[in-house]
Design a protein around this motif. Structure first.
Motif, PDB file in Angstrom:
ATOM      1  N   LEU A  85       0.831  -1.205   0.000  1.00 50.92           N
ATOM      2  CA  LEU A  85       0.000   0.000   0.000  1.00 50.92           C
ATOM      3  C   LEU A  85       0.863   1.251   0.000  1.00 50.92           C
ATOM      4  CD1 LEU A  85      -2.746   1.538   0.465  1.00 50.92           C
ATOM      5  CD2 LEU A  85      -2.217   1.350   2.899  1.00 50.92           C
ATOM      6  N   PHE A  86       1.869   1.294   0.865  1.00 53.01           N
ATOM      7  CA  PHE A  86       2.757   2.446   0.927  1.00 53.01           C
ATOM      8  C   PHE A  86       3.426   2.684  -0.425  1.00 53.01           C
ATOM      9  CE2 PHE A  86       3.493   1.693   5.742  1.00 53.01           C
ATOM     10  CZ  PHE A  86       2.397   2.482   6.036  1.00 53.01           C
ATOM     11  N   ILE A  87       3.935   1.599  -1.023  1.00 58.61           N
ATOM     12  CA  ILE A  87       4.647   1.711  -2.301  1.00 58.61           C
ATOM     13  C   ILE A  87       3.722   2.228  -3.392  1.00 58.61           C
ATOM     14  CG2 ILE A  87       5.808   0.395  -4.118  1.00 58.61           C
ATOM     15  CD1 ILE A  87       6.837  -1.473  -1.867  1.00 58.61           C
ATOM     16  N   GLU A  88       2.530   1.643  -3.486  1.00 62.32           N
ATOM     17  CA  GLU A  88       1.602   2.031  -4.540  1.00 62.32           C
ATOM     18  C   GLU A  88       1.049   3.443  -4.322  1.00 62.32           C
ATOM     19  OE1 GLU A  88       1.257   0.532  -7.208  1.00 62.32           O
ATOM     20  OE2 GLU A  88       1.952  -1.500  -6.825  1.00 62.32           O
ATOM     21  N   SER A  89       0.853   3.823  -3.069  1.00 56.42           N
ATOM     22  CA  SER A  89       0.301   5.142  -2.772  1.00 56.42           C
ATOM     23  C   SER A  89       1.233   6.258  -3.212  1.00 56.42           C
ATOM     24  CB  SER A  89       0.021   5.270  -1.269  1.00 56.42           C
ATOM     25  OG  SER A  89      -0.957   4.359  -0.857  1.00 56.42           O
ATOM     26  N   LEU A  90       2.545   6.011  -3.171  1.00 60.72           N
ATOM     27  CA  LEU A  90       3.518   7.046  -3.509  1.00 60.72           C
ATOM     28  C   LEU A  90       4.020   6.942  -4.944  1.00 60.72           C
ATOM     29  CD1 LEU A  90       5.486   6.999  -0.142  1.00 60.72           C
ATOM     30  CD2 LEU A  90       3.922   8.776  -0.962  1.00 60.72           C
ATOM     31  N   ASN A  91       3.514   5.962  -5.679  1.00 59.54           N
ATOM     32  CA  ASN A  91       3.901   5.802  -7.070  1.00 59.54           C
ATOM     33  C   ASN A  91       3.446   7.012  -7.888  1.00 59.54           C
ATOM     34  OD1 ASN A  91       4.781   4.555  -9.498  1.00 59.54           O
ATOM     35  ND2 ASN A  91       2.700   3.850  -9.889  1.00 59.54           N
ATOM     36  N   GLY A  92       4.371   7.603  -8.617  1.00 58.41           N
ATOM     37  CA  GLY A  92       4.057   8.769  -9.430  1.00 58.41           C
ATOM     38  C   GLY A  92       4.168  10.095  -8.713  1.00 58.41           C
ATOM     39  N   LEU A  93       4.521  10.054  -7.435  1.00 57.03           N
ATOM     40  CA  LEU A  93       4.632  11.286  -6.649  1.00 57.03           C
ATOM     41  C   LEU A  93       6.081  11.592  -6.274  1.00 57.03           C
ATOM     42  CD1 LEU A  93       1.583  10.727  -4.262  1.00 57.03           C
ATOM     43  CD2 LEU A  93       1.649  12.068  -6.379  1.00 57.03           C
ATOM     44  N   GLU A  94       7.006  11.106  -7.094  1.00 58.31           N
ATOM     45  CA  GLU A  94       8.424  11.242  -6.765  1.00 58.31           C
ATOM     46  C   GLU A  94       8.886  12.691  -6.694  1.00 58.31           C
ATOM     47  OE1 GLU A  94       7.580   7.255  -8.315  1.00 58.31           O
ATOM     48  OE2 GLU A  94       7.218   9.278  -9.116  1.00 58.31           O
ATOM     49  N   ALA A  95       8.188  13.594  -7.354  1.00 58.42           N
ATOM     50  CA  ALA A  95       8.589  15.001  -7.321  1.00 58.42           C
ATOM     51  C   ALA A  95       8.360  15.627  -5.957  1.00 58.42           C
ATOM     52  CB  ALA A  95       7.818  15.791  -8.392  1.00 58.42           C
ATOM     53  N   GLU A  96       7.399  15.091  -5.212  1.00 61.61           N
ATOM     54  CA  GLU A  96       7.080  15.654  -3.902  1.00 61.61           C
ATOM     55  C   GLU A  96       7.552  14.784  -2.749  1.00 61.61           C
ATOM     56  OE1 GLU A  96       4.185  15.265  -6.128  1.00 61.61           O
ATOM     57  OE2 GLU A  96       4.924  17.111  -7.033  1.00 61.61           O
ATOM     58  N   TYR A  97       7.651  13.472  -2.997  1.00 64.37           N
ATOM     59  CA  TYR A  97       7.961  12.539  -1.921  1.00 64.37           C
ATOM     60  C   TYR A  97       9.179  11.684  -2.256  1.00 64.37           C
ATOM     61  CZ  TYR A  97       3.182  13.442  -0.260  1.00 64.37           C
ATOM     62  OH  TYR A  97       2.031  14.036   0.196  1.00 64.37           O
ATOM     63  N   GLU A  98       9.996  11.438  -1.247  1.00 67.57           N
ATOM     64  CA  GLU A  98      11.022  10.409  -1.317  1.00 67.57           C
ATOM     65  C   GLU A  98      10.850   9.546  -0.076  1.00 67.57           C
ATOM     66  OE1 GLU A  98      15.042  11.756  -0.923  1.00 67.57           O
ATOM     67  OE2 GLU A  98      14.707  12.635   1.055  1.00 67.57           O
ATOM     68  N   GLU A 119      14.881   5.175  -4.268  1.00 66.51           N
ATOM     69  CA  GLU A 119      15.004   4.027  -5.167  1.00 66.51           C
ATOM     70  C   GLU A 119      13.850   3.049  -4.962  1.00 66.51           C
ATOM     71  OE1 GLU A 119      18.833   2.236  -4.689  1.00 66.51           O
ATOM     72  OE2 GLU A 119      19.913   4.133  -4.887  1.00 66.51           O
ATOM     73  N   PRO A 120      12.618   3.495  -5.156  1.00 67.23           N
ATOM     74  CA  PRO A 120      11.473   2.607  -4.944  1.00 67.23           C
ATOM     75  C   PRO A 120      11.396   1.530  -6.018  1.00 67.23           C
ATOM     76  CG  PRO A 120      10.747   4.637  -5.968  1.00 67.23           C
ATOM     77  CD  PRO A 120      12.207   4.834  -5.631  1.00 67.23           C
ATOM     78  N   PRO A 121      10.875   0.363  -5.675  1.00 63.93           N
ATOM     79  CA  PRO A 121      10.703  -0.674  -6.696  1.00 63.93           C
ATOM     80  C   PRO A 121       9.633  -0.239  -7.691  1.00 63.93           C
ATOM     81  CG  PRO A 121       9.622  -1.316  -4.650  1.00 63.93           C
ATOM     82  CD  PRO A 121      10.398  -0.070  -4.348  1.00 63.93           C
ATOM     83  N   VAL A 122       9.901  -0.457  -8.957  1.00 68.10           N
ATOM     84  CA  VAL A 122       8.975  -0.018  -9.998  1.00 68.10           C
ATOM     85  C   VAL A 122       8.291  -1.207 -10.666  1.00 68.10           C
ATOM     86  CG1 VAL A 122       8.745   1.225 -12.184  1.00 68.10           C
ATOM     87  CG2 VAL A 122      10.313   2.076 -10.420  1.00 68.10           C
ATOM     88  N   ALA A 123       9.086  -2.178 -11.085  1.00 70.28           N
ATOM     89  CA  ALA A 123       8.528  -3.342 -11.771  1.00 70.28           C
ATOM     90  C   ALA A 123       7.774  -4.235 -10.792  1.00 70.28           C
ATOM     91  CB  ALA A 123       9.645  -4.139 -12.448  1.00 70.28           C
ATOM     92  N   ALA A 124       6.753  -4.903 -11.284  1.00 66.56           N
ATOM     93  CA  ALA A 124       5.968  -5.810 -10.451  1.00 66.56           C
ATOM     94  C   ALA A 124       6.834  -6.922  -9.872  1.00 66.56           C
ATOM     95  CB  ALA A 124       4.820  -6.402 -11.265  1.00 66.56           C
ATOM     96  N   THR A 125       7.813  -7.383 -10.640  1.00 66.45           N
ATOM     97  CA  THR A 125       8.697  -8.447 -10.153  1.00 66.45           C
ATOM     98  C   THR A 125       9.543  -7.971  -8.981  1.00 66.45           C
ATOM     99  OG1 THR A 125      10.293  -7.809 -11.886  1.00 66.45           O
ATOM    100  CG2 THR A 125       8.808  -9.659 -12.360  1.00 66.45           C
ATOM    101  N   ASP A 126       9.964  -6.704  -9.017  1.00 63.63           N
ATOM    102  CA  ASP A 126      10.756  -6.149  -7.918  1.00 63.63           C
ATOM    103  C   ASP A 126       9.911  -6.030  -6.650  1.00 63.63           C
ATOM    104  OD1 ASP A 126      12.963  -5.911  -9.582  1.00 63.63           O
ATOM    105  OD2 ASP A 126      12.466  -3.851 -10.157  1.00 63.63           O
ATOM    106  N   LYS A 127       8.667  -5.641  -6.798  1.00 62.21           N
ATOM    107  CA  LYS A 127       7.769  -5.530  -5.647  1.00 62.21           C
ATOM    108  C   LYS A 127       7.511  -6.910  -5.042  1.00 62.21           C
ATOM    109  CE  LYS A 127       5.546  -1.517  -7.758  1.00 62.21           C
ATOM    110  NZ  LYS A 127       4.318  -1.012  -8.412  1.00 62.21           N
ATOM    111  N   LEU A 128       7.297  -7.894  -5.906  1.00 64.38           N
ATOM    112  CA  LEU A 128       7.055  -9.252  -5.429  1.00 64.38           C
ATOM    113  C   LEU A 128       8.277  -9.795  -4.696  1.00 64.38           C
ATOM    114  CD1 LEU A 128       5.306 -11.775  -5.276  1.00 64.38           C
ATOM    115  CD2 LEU A 128       6.153 -12.421  -7.548  1.00 64.38           C
ATOM    116  N   GLN A 129       9.453  -9.527  -5.234  1.00 61.58           N
ATOM    117  CA  GLN A 129      10.686  -9.982  -4.586  1.00 61.58           C
ATOM    118  C   GLN A 129      10.847  -9.340  -3.209  1.00 61.58           C
ATOM    119  OE1 GLN A 129      14.272  -9.045  -6.752  1.00 61.58           O
ATOM    120  NE2 GLN A 129      15.516 -10.468  -5.582  1.00 61.58           N
ATOM    121  N   LEU A 130      10.490  -8.071  -3.108  1.00 62.88           N
ATOM    122  CA  LEU A 130      10.572  -7.368  -1.826  1.00 62.88           C
ATOM    123  C   LEU A 130       9.649  -8.016  -0.797  1.00 62.88           C
ATOM    124  CD1 LEU A 130      11.485  -4.832  -0.174  1.00 62.88           C
ATOM    125  CD2 LEU A 130       9.421  -3.713  -1.042  1.00 62.88           C
ATOM    126  N   LEU A 131       8.421  -8.302  -1.183  1.00 59.29           N
ATOM    127  CA  LEU A 131       7.464  -8.915  -0.268  1.00 59.29           C
ATOM    128  C   LEU A 131       7.910 -10.315   0.145  1.00 59.29           C
ATOM    129  CD1 LEU A 131       4.085  -7.796  -1.915  1.00 59.29           C
ATOM    130  CD2 LEU A 131       5.350  -6.711  -0.058  1.00 59.29           C
TER     131      LEU A 131
END
Length: 246
Positions: A85-98, A119-131
């Protein structure tokens, strides 16, 4: 200067009533919301987006209790849902949030460095690996609790983001403190130890009685009990909006 330039770049504008379906807001659509679309565009100019840079440190509880009690109340599943949820909520808001994310357990207060700053995970595979990495840690870590030590380090890390106007720390915990004779009052003191950082505890275990005792021992608004994952997005948004308004 770099931030001012980035703030004019085209990005995904979310929570729109028309455009491309935002798959991260499907649950909101089922609940009746119409603001579940997104489209590319220049962020609207406002006092917040033009002037603020927000840094957030997420501290995730990867202790063995997450694994042990998951079959009883699903707390590990809720933890992984929270991280996503945290990752997806901040997706696309890199100009304001790090943001960055670490995991703590009996193996150490920063046993897992999950996401580096910027350096947030972008690809779905990277997110899955993190989880998967988070889930594996809960199964094989040492016993013990490092919640307070992890909180202290996270606040220090957030305070070090000197390019930011706002600094936040969110500590996600299963509220299993009594077993280790941890004082909620001490945790409250640590969370409020640095005035340049707004730090909060998010309690996600189904042991609502203990979670409520922890929340009540903290300053108003410092602790939040979320035993239902569906409420996390609203809680997260409410904390940020109330802080921006200050």
């Amino acid at each position: 200067r770099e931030h001012r330039v980035r703030s004019t770049e085209r990005c995904w504008l979310k929570c729109r009533t028309a455009g491309e379906l935002d798959t991260t807001r499907l649950v909101d659509g089922v609940a009746g919301s119409t603001a579940i679309f997104k489209h590319r565009g220049v962020p609207p100019t406002s006092s917040f987006t033009a002037q603020r840079r927000v840094s957030i440190r997420f501290v995730m509880d990867l202790s063995g209790s997450m694994y042990t009690f998951n079959r009883i109340d699903g707390r590990k599943t809720r933890l992984l849902e929270t991280a996503l949820l945290f990752i997806e909520s901040l997706n696309g808001l890199e100009a304001e949030y790090e943001y960055s994310m670490v995991g703590h357990s009996g193996s150490g207060p920063e046993a897992e460095e999950l996401i580096q700053w910027g350096e947030p995970p972008v690809a779905a595979t990277d997110k899955l690996q993190l989880l998967r990495r988070m889930a594996a840690h809960t199964q094989f870590c040492h016993s013990g609790d490092q919640t307070y030590e992890a909180t202290t380090l996270a606040i220090s890390a957030a305070a070090g983001r000197h390019n930011s106007d706002e600094r936040f720390v969110f500590v996600v915990s299963d509220a299993d403190l009594e077993r280790y004779n941890k004082s909620p009052a001490e945790w409250n003191r640590i969370l409020g130890s640095n005035p340049s950082v707004r730090a909060y505890a998010v309690l996600i275990a189904s042991n609502e009685a203990e979670a409520e005792r922890i929340r009540q021992a903290m300053d108003p608004g410092r602790g939040h009990v979320c035993t239902d994952t569906a409420l996390l997005a609203a809680t997260f948004e409410r904390i940020l909006e109330s802080s921006v308004a200050m």
